[in-house]
Enzyme design. Structure first.
Site, PDB file in Angstrom:
ATOM      1  N   ASP A 101     119.288  21.589 103.289  1.00  0.00           N
ATOM      2  CA  ASP A 101     118.221  21.172 102.388  1.00  0.00           C
ATOM      3  C   ASP A 101     118.456  19.738 101.935  1.00  0.00           C
ATOM      4  O   ASP A 101     119.562  19.195 102.080  1.00  0.00           O
ATOM      5  CB  ASP A 101     118.169  22.104 101.165  1.00  0.00           C
ATOM      6  N   LYS A 102     117.400  19.142 101.406  1.00  0.00           N
ATOM      7  CA  LYS A 102     117.523  17.861 100.692  1.00  0.00           C
ATOM      8  C   LYS A 102     116.803  18.021  99.360  1.00  0.00           C
ATOM      9  O   LYS A 102     115.919  18.889  99.205  1.00  0.00           O
ATOM     10  CB  LYS A 102     116.958  16.693 101.509  1.00  0.00           C
ATOM     11  N   HIS A 103     117.187  17.207  98.398  1.00  0.00           N
ATOM     12  CA  HIS A 103     116.506  17.266  97.099  1.00  0.00           C
ATOM     13  C   HIS A 103     116.534  15.867  96.516  1.00  0.00           C
ATOM     14  O   HIS A 103     117.544  15.168  96.596  1.00  0.00           O
ATOM     15  CB  HIS A 103     117.235  18.247  96.169  1.00  0.00           C
ATOM     16  N   SER A 104     115.415  15.488  95.920  1.00  0.00           N
ATOM     17  CA  SER A 104     115.343  14.162  95.303  1.00  0.00           C
ATOM     18  C   SER A 104     115.411  14.316  93.786  1.00  0.00           C
ATOM     19  O   SER A 104     114.986  15.336  93.236  1.00  0.00           O
ATOM     20  CB  SER A 104     114.013  13.518  95.711  1.00  0.00           C
ATOM     21  N   THR A 141     106.922  18.440  93.966  1.00  0.00           N
ATOM     22  CA  THR A 141     106.576  18.926  95.309  1.00  0.00           C
ATOM     23  C   THR A 141     105.697  20.173  95.228  1.00  0.00           C
ATOM     24  O   THR A 141     104.759  20.345  96.018  1.00  0.00           O
ATOM     25  CB  THR A 141     107.881  19.219  96.087  1.00  0.00           C
ATOM     26  N   ARG A 189     112.592  20.889  79.101  1.00  0.00           N
ATOM     27  CA  ARG A 189     113.066  19.497  79.173  1.00  0.00           C
ATOM     28  C   ARG A 189     111.880  18.549  79.230  1.00  0.00           C
ATOM     29  O   ARG A 189     111.893  17.470  78.640  1.00  0.00           O
ATOM     30  CB  ARG A 189     113.951  19.303  80.417  1.00  0.00           C
ATOM     31  N   SER A 204     120.226  21.570  86.957  1.00  0.00           N
ATOM     32  CA  SER A 204     118.915  21.968  87.473  1.00  0.00           C
ATOM     33  C   SER A 204     118.893  21.926  89.012  1.00  0.00           C
ATOM     34  O   SER A 204     118.494  22.889  89.674  1.00  0.00           O
ATOM     35  CB  SER A 204     117.851  21.023  86.900  1.00  0.00           C
ATOM     36  N   LYS A 208     119.740  25.406  91.865  1.00  0.00           N
ATOM     37  CA  LYS A 208     118.738  25.839  92.853  1.00  0.00           C
ATOM     38  C   LYS A 208     119.344  25.823  94.255  1.00  0.00           C
ATOM     39  O   LYS A 208     119.120  26.720  95.054  1.00  0.00           O
ATOM     40  CB  LYS A 208     117.503  24.924  92.813  1.00  0.00           C
ATOM     41  N   LYS A 209     120.124  24.780  94.535  1.00  0.00           N
ATOM     42  CA  LYS A 209     120.706  24.653  95.880  1.00  0.00           C
ATOM     43  C   LYS A 209     121.782  25.727  96.097  1.00  0.00           C
ATOM     44  O   LYS A 209     121.934  26.255  97.191  1.00  0.00           O
ATOM     45  CB  LYS A 209     121.291  23.251  96.088  1.00  0.00           C
TER      46      LYS A 209
HETATM   47  N1  URA Z   1     114.629  17.767  90.324  1.00  0.00           N
HETATM   48  C1  URA Z   1     115.049  18.929  89.756  1.00  0.00           C
HETATM   49  O1  URA Z   1     114.946  19.993  90.374  1.00  0.00           O
HETATM   50  N2  URA Z   1     115.580  18.889  88.542  1.00  0.00           N
HETATM   51  C2  URA Z   1     115.722  17.745  87.835  1.00  0.00           C
HETATM   52  O2  URA Z   1     116.231  17.788  86.736  1.00  0.00           O
HETATM   53  C3  URA Z   1     115.278  16.537  88.433  1.00  0.00           C
HETATM   54  C4  URA Z   1     114.724  16.582  89.681  1.00  0.00           C
END
Ligand code: URA
Length: 309
Positions: A101-104, A141, A189, A204, A208-209
């Site tokens: 996976d990737k996450h920004s 997303t 938040r 956060s 998830k990852k």
């Molecule tokens: N993406 C997330 O899932 N959480 C954050 O806090 C910032 C970006």
């Protein structure tokens, strides 16, 4: 370790057992600059998950964390407890070395996930992306995908497995059973001006990852005027926190730092970003988006090559 109870009110203060943690105690400790123990973080996240804490109390704790930060042990416990607040996915044995996976950390016009997830799937990877909604001014997303009529971002574990089996990638949101603690904290938040706390971003994203049970992960840490981190230094600090937390969960994790002083691609807005992503998948994307997708795809491949046996 003691199994402490948790009490969301302070009204029982004079009759509760001496070692019972109350939420006001936890908020006070963090507000006054203390370091929360593993048990205390567990109690807080459990209360969030079980909804035995009021939103005002959660908001106060988020602000206390925003003001005082967290040390590495607290970030590790926060991430682990958020991840374990819901199901942790299990995959068929034959997929195990291909879960990526990737996450920004978020930006404006950032549609890399919409292009990279199917591109990685086309290369034989499995991409079980747990994503997010818009946070502060950054786009989400999930919101982009929901601009497609009928698109459903809430999926059960069984559906995720089915989609991954047939399509190779799926992009879903937090639910009552998938990282539910992030679902609550993420929304709070957003309305308490506590988005730009590096420990909260780390908890956060990496929770998830972790719940995705990945082999390899690449993080796109944005810096600049339209990013959560306004400068390179804070983005570097966030990248280090994220990589440490990801590797701590046994995921081969790397981070890329990229500028966010101007939007990515030519389109900003949920539905037009989906259209631009589809054009990019056909090879007609803007240069900056193509570059981000290929760079991060290459980084995923490099992480994966060091995982595979
Ligand atoms: N993406 C997330 O899932 N959480 C954050 O806090 C910032 C970006």
């Amino acid at each position: 370790m003691k199994d402490h109870g948790v009490d969301a009110t302070s009204q029982t203060a004079n009759i509760r057992p001496a070692d019972m943690i109350t939420i006001p105690d936890l908020i006070r400790k963090k507000r006054d600059g203390g370091q929360l123990s593993d048990d205390e973080i567990k109690a807080f996240i459990q209360a969030v998950k079980e909804k035995t804490i009021q939103d005002s109390q959660t908001g106060a704790m988020l602000m206390a964390i925003w003001l005082n930060g967290m040390v590495s042990a607290e970030i590790k416990a926060l991430t682990r407890e958020m991840m374990s607040s819901g199901e942790v996915m299990e995959w068929p044995d034959e997929w195990k070395n291909f879960m990526v996976d990737k996450h920004s950390t978020g930006g404006v016009g950032d549609k890399v996930s919409l292009v990279l997830a199917p591109a990685l799937a086309a290369c034989g990877c499995k991409v079980p992306m747990f994503s997010g909604r818009g946070l502060a001014h950054t786009g989400g997303t999930l919101d982009k995908l929901e601009s497609i009529p009928g698109f459903k971002v809430e999926q059960s574990r069984e559906q995720i497995l089915k989609i991954l089996d047939s399509v190779g990638c799926c992009i879903v949101g937090q639910t009552e059973t998938l990282v539910p603690a992030d679902r609550v904290l993420y929304a709070l938040r957003d309305i308490t001006s506590t988005v730009d706390s590096l420990p909260l971003v780390t908890g956060s994203i990496i929770s998830k990852k972790g719940a995705e049970s990945l082999s390899a992960l690449v993080l796109d840490v944005k810096f600049g005027r339209a990013a959560i981190c306004k400068d390179f230094e804070s983005a570097t600090e966030l990248a280090q926190m994220l990589v440490e937390a990801g590797n701590g969960l046994g995921i081969r994790t790397a981070a890329v730092l990229s500028g966010m002083n101007s939007t990515i691609g030519r389109c900003v807005g949920n539905s037009v970003e989906v259209i631009e992503s589809l054009e990019t998948l056909k090879g007609n994307g803007p240069d900056d988006l193509m570059e981000l997708v290929t760079t991060q795809g290459d980084d995923v491949a490099q992480q994966l090559s060091s995982v595979r046996v």
